[in-house]
Scaffold this motif. Structure first.
Motif, mmCIF file in Angstrom:
data_model
loop_
_atom_site.group_PDB
_atom_site.id
_atom_site.type_symbol
_atom_site.label_atom_id
_atom_site.label_comp_id
_atom_site.label_asym_id
_atom_site.label_seq_id
_atom_site.Cartn_x
_atom_site.Cartn_y
_atom_site.Cartn_z
ATOM 1 N N ALA A 40 32.883 120.854 -50.508
ATOM 2 C CA ALA A 40 33.456 120.240 -49.564
ATOM 3 C C ALA A 40 33.148 121.172 -48.185
ATOM 4 N N LEU A 41 33.949 122.122 -48.480
ATOM 5 C CA LEU A 41 34.067 123.147 -47.486
ATOM 6 C C LEU A 41 32.823 123.877 -47.076
ATOM 7 N N VAL A 42 31.920 124.023 -47.988
ATOM 8 C CA VAL A 42 30.591 124.604 -47.596
ATOM 9 C C VAL A 42 29.829 123.483 -46.875
ATOM 10 N N SER A 43 29.860 122.260 -47.252
ATOM 11 C CA SER A 43 29.256 121.343 -46.444
ATOM 12 C C SER A 43 29.456 121.221 -45.029
ATOM 13 N N HIS A 44 30.967 121.265 -44.684
ATOM 14 C CA HIS A 44 31.502 121.253 -43.332
ATOM 15 C C HIS A 44 31.152 122.228 -42.576
ATOM 16 N N ILE A 45 31.182 123.461 -43.259
ATOM 17 C CA ILE A 45 30.809 124.674 -42.314
ATOM 18 C C ILE A 45 29.139 124.697 -42.125
ATOM 19 N N LEU A 46 28.387 124.182 -43.143
ATOM 20 C CA LEU A 46 26.794 124.252 -42.828
ATOM 21 C C LEU A 46 26.548 123.248 -42.042
ATOM 22 N N THR A 51 24.995 122.302 -36.129
ATOM 23 C CA THR A 51 25.285 122.045 -34.835
ATOM 24 C C THR A 51 25.057 123.215 -33.631
ATOM 25 N N LEU A 52 25.758 124.324 -34.042
ATOM 26 C CA LEU A 52 25.671 125.391 -33.118
ATOM 27 C C LEU A 52 24.379 125.927 -32.891
ATOM 28 N N ILE A 53 23.469 125.830 -34.207
ATOM 29 C CA ILE A 53 22.002 126.084 -33.834
ATOM 30 C C ILE A 53 21.319 125.163 -32.813
ATOM 31 N N ASP A 134 32.942 122.467 -34.168
ATOM 32 C CA ASP A 134 33.769 121.986 -35.555
ATOM 33 C C ASP A 134 34.504 120.753 -35.122
ATOM 34 N N ARG A 135 34.793 120.464 -33.910
ATOM 35 C CA ARG A 135 35.674 119.270 -33.557
ATOM 36 C C ARG A 135 34.505 117.885 -33.380
ATOM 37 N N LEU A 136 33.603 118.417 -32.962
ATOM 38 C CA LEU A 136 32.355 117.573 -32.640
ATOM 39 C C LEU A 136 31.978 117.030 -34.163
ATOM 40 N N TYR A 137 31.908 117.878 -35.042
ATOM 41 C CA TYR A 137 31.654 117.250 -36.296
ATOM 42 C C TYR A 137 32.725 116.371 -36.977
ATOM 43 N N ILE A 138 33.892 116.813 -36.760
ATOM 44 C CA ILE A 138 34.999 115.934 -37.423
ATOM 45 C C ILE A 138 35.038 114.516 -36.762
ATOM 46 N N MET A 139 34.658 114.326 -35.380
ATOM 47 C CA MET A 139 34.906 113.255 -34.700
ATOM 48 C C MET A 139 33.481 112.361 -35.048
ATOM 49 N N LYS A 140 32.537 113.180 -35.437
ATOM 50 C CA LYS A 140 31.236 112.249 -35.812
ATOM 51 C C LYS A 140 31.539 111.550 -37.433
ATOM 52 N N THR A 141 32.310 112.141 -37.980
ATOM 53 C CA THR A 141 32.565 111.992 -39.683
ATOM 54 C C THR A 141 33.918 111.158 -39.670
ATOM 55 N N MET A 142 34.643 110.921 -38.995
ATOM 56 C CA MET A 142 35.897 110.257 -39.144
ATOM 57 C C MET A 142 35.996 108.497 -38.664
ATOM 58 N N ASN A 171 28.550 121.883 -21.034
ATOM 59 C CA ASN A 171 28.381 120.338 -20.804
ATOM 60 C C ASN A 171 28.076 119.575 -21.959
ATOM 61 N N PHE A 172 27.016 119.995 -22.837
ATOM 62 C CA PHE A 172 26.242 119.522 -23.612
ATOM 63 C C PHE A 172 27.216 118.967 -24.660
ATOM 64 N N ILE A 173 28.361 119.646 -25.173
ATOM 65 C CA ILE A 173 29.356 119.305 -25.922
ATOM 66 C C ILE A 173 30.153 118.594 -25.359
ATOM 67 N N LYS A 174 30.421 118.817 -24.079
ATOM 68 C CA LYS A 174 31.718 118.087 -23.361
ATOM 69 C C LYS A 174 31.361 116.404 -23.554
ATOM 70 N N SER A 175 30.157 116.182 -22.940
ATOM 71 C CA SER A 175 29.648 115.010 -22.859
ATOM 72 C C SER A 175 29.643 114.235 -24.188
ATOM 73 N N LYS A 176 29.192 114.745 -25.376
ATOM 74 C CA LYS A 176 29.404 114.124 -26.878
ATOM 75 C C LYS A 176 30.536 113.958 -26.958
ATOM 76 N N LEU A 177 31.594 114.788 -26.861
ATOM 77 C CA LEU A 177 32.939 114.731 -27.348
ATOM 78 C C LEU A 177 33.675 113.721 -26.553
#
Length: 339
Positions: A40-46, A51-53, A134-142, A171-177
């Motif tokens: 689960a940890l590996v999946s989260h980090i990857l 997202t960072l890429i 990381d927060r963007l991923y959490i919000m997409k998956t909750m 801004n690219f992360i801000k607007s998605k959040l």
């Protein structure tokens, strides 16, 4: 998602080698975790690395993102420094510290901590970049989490992390959040706006890209050298305009293009060419080149209609664009100092 997929998105062989080394280090140091926990940890980090890429983060940020969880699980900072250098160890360590602060339990403490980070320090900026991804991923998956948790995470994101993204001009992360926050905090308003748009943000983005291509071809056929940028107004920004008393029909800049060229003559020519091909709204045409704003902002603004969609277009020179960006930054600093 696996490490091979991540590697396939990176072109530089040296960077691929370092990412492989970081992933091997991660696996070796966390070998004692239960399989399901580690998986689960590996999946989260990857997912966060991916997202960072997509947001064009550099290799140092990607490697630090892979490594910071090892610090949380007992790895000494000096071990990372020995293997990967001081910059990566500092980013990973700062990211680990940020993630120790549980926003839900103590949001004021977290806000104070984030405010102390130096946005002029590359290590701090990269660590914050990782936190935001990381927060963007959490919000997409909750979406399957309970409503109370969703609302708490969304509120702290909107109150603390969105301003952090704005401060870093991400801004690219801000607007998605922001859009995800609205989805969880005001689902009815979010869905009403989607319904009024009659399209998802992805479809709108596709329509805008097609318009960008059409205009690019038009200008290329007329030997005009320029750069065209596109932006779909995010749902949260539309929501704010509506909350401030704007009627939906009065929001003309949901789809926007910015055309940057060499000189004023080209700006005028571009406007003429666009007006000759597309229906435009005369009352929306603004000439801020001959009539600059008080802050020295210059640009031509026009709004065209195509396939029942409005497109706001700004046309300016490279120097005008630079002045506009510097002016925007100065205005932002002024607002922050006077909060």
């Amino acid at each position: 998602m696996n490490i091979d997929y991540i590697k396939s998105k990176i072109k530089n062989k040296e960077e691929i080698s370092l990412i492989e080394k970081a992933f091997d280090f991660f696996n070796a140091k966390l070998s004692d975790l239960y399989f399901s926990e580690k998986e689960a940890l590996v999946s989260h980090i990857l997912e966060v690395v991916n997202t960072l890429i997509d947001f064009n983060a550099d290799a140092l940020t990607l490697i630090s993102c892979i490594l910071y969880e090892t610090i949380k699980n007992g790895v000494n900072k000096k071990e990372i420094e020995k293997e990967f250098g001081s910059t990566i160890s500092n980013i990973a360590f700062t990211t680990s510290i940020i993630n120790r602060h549980k926003l839900i339990q103590d949001d004021e403490n977290q806000k104070y901590f984030l405010d102390q980070l130096n946005v002029d320090t590359p290590e701090d900026v990269r660590a914050l970049f990782i936190k935001l991804a990381d927060r963007l991923y959490i919000m997409k998956t909750m979406k399957n989490s309970d409503n109370e948790y969703q609302r708490k995470v969304a509120k702290e994101t909107l109150d603390i992390l969105v301003p952090t993204a704005q401060r870093l001009r991400l801004n690219f992360i801000k607007s998605k959040l922001e859009d995800l926050c609205l989805f969880y905090l005001e689902p009815q308003a979010y869905n009403n706006i989607l319904s009024r748009l009659n399209a998802t943000p992805e479809i709108l983005s596709e329509q805008l890209i097609n318009m960008k291509k059409d205009i690019s071809n038009l200008l290329s056929e007329n030997n005009i050298d320029c750069t065209i940028k596109n932006r779909v107004k995010n749902i949260y920004s539309i929501y704010n305009k509506l909350m401030n008393g704007k009627d939906f029909e009065e929001i003309y800049d949901i789809l926007a293009l910015r055309i940057i060229t060499d000189d004023e003559f080209q700006c005028i020519k571009i406007a003429e060419l666009i007006h000759s091909k597309y229906t435009f709204l005369p009352y929306r045409f603004k000439d801020y080149i001959n009539n600059p704003k008080e802050n020295m902002y210059q640009s031509l603004h026009t709004t065209i209609v195509h396939n029942n969609m409005f497109y706001e277009i700004q046309i300016r020179t490279k120097q005008m664009n630079k002045t506009a960006e510097i002016g925007s930054a100065s205005h932002q600093l002024y607002k922050q100092k006077n909060i």
